[in-house]
Scaffold this motif. Structure first.
Motif, short mmCIF file in Angstrom:
data_model
loop_
_atom_site.label_atom_id
_atom_site.label_comp_id
_atom_site.label_asym_id
_atom_site.label_seq_id
_atom_site.Cartn_x
_atom_site.Cartn_y
_atom_site.Cartn_z
N UNK A 30 9.42 9.82 -3.75
CA UNK A 30 8.76 8.93 -2.80
C UNK A 30 9.25 9.18 -1.38
N UNK A 31 9.63 8.11 -0.69
CA UNK A 31 10.06 8.20 0.70
C UNK A 31 11.56 8.45 0.85
N UNK A 89 0.83 -1.21 0.00
CA UNK A 89 0.00 0.00 0.00
C UNK A 89 0.86 1.26 0.00
N UNK A 90 2.13 1.13 -0.32
CA UNK A 90 3.07 2.24 -0.21
C UNK A 90 2.62 3.49 -0.96
N UNK A 143 -0.28 16.58 -2.22
CA UNK A 143 0.30 15.74 -3.25
C UNK A 143 0.71 14.41 -2.64
N UNK A 144 0.76 13.37 -3.46
CA UNK A 144 0.91 12.02 -2.92
C UNK A 144 2.21 11.81 -2.15
N UNK A 145 3.36 12.20 -2.71
CA UNK A 145 4.63 11.93 -2.05
C UNK A 145 4.73 12.65 -0.70
N UNK A 146 4.41 13.94 -0.71
CA UNK A 146 4.50 14.70 0.53
C UNK A 146 3.53 14.18 1.58
N UNK A 147 2.32 13.84 1.14
CA UNK A 147 1.32 13.31 2.07
C UNK A 147 1.78 11.99 2.68
N UNK A 148 2.34 11.11 1.86
CA UNK A 148 2.82 9.83 2.37
C UNK A 148 3.93 10.02 3.40
#
Length: 218
Positions: free
Chosen positions: A167-168, A94-95, A108-113
């Protein structure tokens, strides 16, 4: 190497970051690594449902078979993610969709994750923040399928650091280093990442079933 018209391989990703990284890692192979856009394959809603499985390997193979069906070409697909010990291996498969939808809409997806991961680990001690990136690469030409995997071990820091990667990467310090992937030179990630390890293991399949089978040379 391989003549003037090297054989094509479809890389089953719509991420420009991932496509560029895969091209860089396989740059010396005599093949043309093409993304779906370059082949004129429009994005479809069904692509959001290509990763329903609980393992990276099955998800990667699902994507490879789907894009082979649409293109008729040999396909390389990967599924990769971050597995954090303190989260019982999550976010895992679920990354990409780890953070709540409203967080992704806001940042945005990366920052939110990244923000969501830090929140989930807020009370976790330094010595309990071990994690690893895992990558499964699936290859298919319809007649043959292969899945190989790579792992990069490290730990999660308490705040984002660095401007590189995606990403992370601003939160992940690989084992043996004291800087995140986003702080380290790109060459370090190219050498040590989960994706680079998996792609090294995928080279033999590409050489045998794409290059040599089409009359090319290594």
């Amino acid at each position: 190497m391989g003549g003037l018209n090297p054989p094509p391989v479809l890389v089953a990703t719509r991420s420009v970051h991932k496509l560029r990284e895969i091209r860089d890692l396989l740059a010396d192979l005599p093949v043309r690594l093409l993304g779906p856009v370059e082949l004129g394959l429009p994005e479809r809603e069904e692509e959001e449902e290509l990763e329903p499985f609980e393992t990276f390997a099955l998800n990667a193979l699902s994507k490879a078979k789907y894009f082979h069906g649409r293109s008729g070409l040999p396909v390389l697909a990967d599924d990769s993610g971050l597995c954090v010990d303190a989260l019982d291996g999550g976010p895992g498969v679920r990354t990409r969709r780890f953070a709540p939808a409203e967080w992704a809409d806001r940042w945005g997806r990366d920052e939110a994750n990244n923000r969501w991961l830090l929140e989930r680990l807020a009370g976790v001690a330094e010595g309990d923040r071990d994690a690893h990136y895992r990558c499964a690469v699936a290859l298919t030409d319809d007649l043959r399928h292969e899945v190989v995997e790579g792992v990069a071990r490290g730990r999660i820091v308490r705040a984002s650091r660095g401007e590189g990667g995606f990403g992370y990467d601003p939160l992940f310090v690989p084992a043996g280093y004291d800087r995140t992937y986003a702080e380290l030179p790109e060459a370090v990630k190219m050498e040590t990442s989960h994706r680079s390890t998996a792609l090294r293991r995928a080279r033999g399949w590409i050489e045998t079933h794409v290059v040599r089978s089409r009359g090319g040379r290594i």
